[in-house]
Scaffold this active site. Structure first.
Site, PDB file in Angstrom:
ATOM      1  N   GLU A  16      16.886  -3.844  21.641  1.00 24.48           N
ATOM      2  CA  GLU A  16      15.747  -4.384  20.885  1.00 24.48           C
ATOM      3  C   GLU A  16      15.980  -4.251  19.388  1.00 24.48           C
ATOM      4  O   GLU A  16      16.663  -3.337  18.939  1.00 24.48           O
ATOM      5  CB  GLU A  16      14.470  -3.599  21.249  1.00 24.48           C
ATOM      6  CG  GLU A  16      13.481  -4.357  22.105  1.00 24.48           C
ATOM      7  CD  GLU A  16      12.756  -5.501  21.391  1.00 24.48           C
ATOM      8  OE1 GLU A  16      13.311  -6.105  20.460  1.00 24.48           O
ATOM      9  OE2 GLU A  16      11.620  -5.784  21.788  1.00 24.48           O
ATOM     10  N   PHE A  57       5.591  -3.936   7.912  1.00 24.56           N
ATOM     11  CA  PHE A  57       6.151  -5.111   8.577  1.00 24.56           C
ATOM     12  C   PHE A  57       7.460  -5.469   7.888  1.00 24.56           C
ATOM     13  O   PHE A  57       7.478  -5.763   6.699  1.00 24.56           O
ATOM     14  CB  PHE A  57       5.182  -6.292   8.545  1.00 24.56           C
ATOM     15  CG  PHE A  57       5.574  -7.338   9.548  1.00 24.56           C
ATOM     16  CD1 PHE A  57       5.220  -7.199  10.876  1.00 24.56           C
ATOM     17  CD2 PHE A  57       6.337  -8.434   9.169  1.00 24.56           C
ATOM     18  CE1 PHE A  57       5.616  -8.145  11.823  1.00 24.56           C
ATOM     19  CE2 PHE A  57       6.739  -9.377  10.107  1.00 24.56           C
ATOM     20  CZ  PHE A  57       6.363  -9.226  11.434  1.00 24.56           C
ATOM     21  N   VAL A  58       8.545  -5.407   8.656  1.00 25.73           N
ATOM     22  CA  VAL A  58       9.866  -5.633   8.070  1.00 25.73           C
ATOM     23  C   VAL A  58      10.490  -6.923   8.589  1.00 25.73           C
ATOM     24  O   VAL A  58      10.133  -7.408   9.671  1.00 25.73           O
ATOM     25  CB  VAL A  58      10.814  -4.433   8.359  1.00 25.73           C
ATOM     26  CG1 VAL A  58      10.334  -3.198   7.627  1.00 25.73           C
ATOM     27  CG2 VAL A  58      10.934  -4.163   9.846  1.00 25.73           C
ATOM     28  N   ASP A  93      11.849 -11.476  12.105  1.00 29.45           N
ATOM     29  CA  ASP A  93      11.254 -12.615  11.399  1.00 29.45           C
ATOM     30  C   ASP A  93       9.813 -12.349  10.999  1.00 29.45           C
ATOM     31  O   ASP A  93       9.159 -11.420  11.492  1.00 29.45           O
ATOM     32  CB  ASP A  93      11.259 -13.845  12.297  1.00 29.45           C
ATOM     33  CG  ASP A  93      10.189 -13.754  13.396  1.00 29.45           C
ATOM     34  OD1 ASP A  93      10.147 -12.706  14.085  1.00 29.45           O
ATOM     35  OD2 ASP A  93       9.389 -14.688  13.555  1.00 29.45           O
ATOM     36  N   ASP A 153       7.556  -1.273  18.317  1.00 25.51           N
ATOM     37  CA  ASP A 153       6.322  -1.109  17.545  1.00 25.51           C
ATOM     38  C   ASP A 153       5.263  -0.495  18.465  1.00 25.51           C
ATOM     39  O   ASP A 153       5.211   0.721  18.637  1.00 25.51           O
ATOM     40  CB  ASP A 153       5.934  -2.490  17.001  1.00 25.51           C
ATOM     41  CG  ASP A 153       4.721  -2.474  16.098  1.00 25.51           C
ATOM     42  OD1 ASP A 153       4.327  -1.389  15.639  1.00 25.51           O
ATOM     43  OD2 ASP A 153       4.162  -3.558  15.840  1.00 25.51           O
ATOM     44  N   GLY A 162      14.702 -11.551  18.212  1.00 21.67           N
ATOM     45  CA  GLY A 162      14.964 -10.561  17.176  1.00 21.67           C
ATOM     46  C   GLY A 162      16.240  -9.750  17.332  1.00 21.67           C
ATOM     47  O   GLY A 162      16.853  -9.362  16.340  1.00 21.67           O
TER      48      GLY A 162
HETATM   49  P1  IMP Z   1       5.940  -4.174  20.503  1.00 21.75           P
HETATM   50  O1  IMP Z   1       5.733  -4.821  21.816  1.00 21.75           O
HETATM   51  O2  IMP Z   1       4.665  -4.003  19.734  1.00 21.75           O
HETATM   52  O3  IMP Z   1       6.738  -2.901  20.561  1.00 21.75           O
HETATM   53  O4  IMP Z   1       6.708  -5.185  19.604  1.00 21.75           O
HETATM   54  C1  IMP Z   1       8.015  -5.440  19.712  1.00 21.75           C
HETATM   55  C2  IMP Z   1       8.312  -6.774  19.064  1.00 21.75           C
HETATM   56  O5  IMP Z   1       7.403  -7.114  17.994  1.00 21.75           O
HETATM   57  C3  IMP Z   1       9.662  -6.692  18.408  1.00 21.75           C
HETATM   58  O6  IMP Z   1      10.653  -7.086  19.309  1.00 21.75           O
HETATM   59  C4  IMP Z   1       9.525  -7.654  17.255  1.00 21.75           C
HETATM   60  O7  IMP Z   1       9.870  -8.956  17.668  1.00 21.75           O
HETATM   61  C5  IMP Z   1       8.074  -7.642  16.889  1.00 21.75           C
HETATM   62  N1  IMP Z   1       7.848  -6.782  15.715  1.00 21.75           N
HETATM   63  C6  IMP Z   1       7.252  -5.569  15.697  1.00 21.75           C
HETATM   64  N2  IMP Z   1       7.237  -5.056  14.466  1.00 21.75           N
HETATM   65  C7  IMP Z   1       7.849  -5.980  13.671  1.00 21.75           C
HETATM   66  C8  IMP Z   1       8.179  -6.014  12.263  1.00 21.75           C
HETATM   67  O8  IMP Z   1       7.904  -5.104  11.483  1.00 21.75           O
HETATM   68  N3  IMP Z   1       8.813  -7.141  11.838  1.00 21.75           N
HETATM   69  C9  IMP Z   1       9.146  -8.171  12.668  1.00 21.75           C
HETATM   70  N4  IMP Z   1       8.880  -8.161  13.972  1.00 21.75           N
HETATM   71  C10 IMP Z   1       8.234  -7.075  14.475  1.00 21.75           C
HETATM   72 MG    MG Z   2      11.581  -8.962  19.154  1.00 18.16          MG
END
Ligand code: IMP
Ligand code: MG
Length: 182
Positions: A98, A151-152, A158, A102, A43
């Site tokens: 990053e 969700f973006v 992606d 999320d 990403g």
């Molecule tokens: P976390 O571990 O939940 O903080 O997630 C981080 C990873 O989840 C990011 O690097 C993204 O690859 C993916 N992610 C989280 N939210 C989104 C979103 O809204 N769209 C696309 N990918 C997301």
């Molecule tokens: Mg990512």
């Protein structure tokens, strides 16, 4: 394809302006230090490419790839390194780059792994941040935009490997109006 994405969340101009601001903060903060930027694949590849071109310092670039979401938009909470960095980061200042934070689980894990390798510091730079869905506390030192729990896609992000190449950040139409990211 673009019919599936609502275009208006963040335009490429807005992203570009904010990226330049973040790069100048980083330039100011890391002057005279050994800086290693580590992009979290896949990403962050677009954001990292744009960000580093505005950092006016010597720096090294590496990438780490993790798996946590699979094909779904649902966080499994399970993080696994698929591709490790190649550089030796001992004594260097790591900036983890990053696309979006999320739950924070991915970064929490990566920060822990990287700290064991003896860097001088580990900080986080994320283009997007979803504070309402955080599960673990993460100090995001350089933050582009706070988003609601949508969700973006686009600008590297992606949904099932699609939409990464879009030059803007949009919301998938099926998620519009939804209060959930998962
Ligand atoms: P976390 O571990 O939940 O903080 O997630 C981080 C990873 O989840 C990011 O690097 C993204 O690859 C993916 N992610 C989280 N939210 C989104 C979103 O809204 N769209 C696309 N990918 C997301
Ligand atoms: Mg990512």
């Amino acid at each position: 394809m673009r019919d599936e994405v609502e275009k208006s969340l963040l335009s490429s101009d807005e992203i570009s302006r904010r990226t330049i601001e973040m790069a100048s903060e980083i330039t100011r903060d890391y002057r005279g230090r050994d800086l290693v930027t580590i992009g979290v694949l896949k990403g962050a590849f677009v954001f990292l490419a744009d960000l580093v071109r505005h950092i006016e310092l010597p720096l090294e670039i590496d990438f780490v790839a993790v798996s946590s979401y699979g094909k779904d938009t649902v966080s499994s909470g399970v993080v696994r390194i698929i591709k490790d960095i190649d550089l030796d980061v001992a004594g260097k200042h790591i900036l983890l780059v990053e696309d979006i934070v999320d739950t924070g689980l991915t970064l929490k894990y990566l920060i822990g792994v990287l700290r064991e390798r003896g860097p001088a510091s580990v900080e986080v730079c994320a283009l997007l941040n979803k504070p309402e869905t955080r599960k673990v506390e993460i100090d995001v030192k350089y933050k582009g935009f706070d988003l609601p729990p949508l969700f973006v896609v686009g600008y590297g992000l992606d949904c099932a490997e699609r939409f990464r190449h879009l030059p803007y950040v949009g919301v998938l139409k099926e998620f519009e109006g939804s209060n959930e990211t998962r």
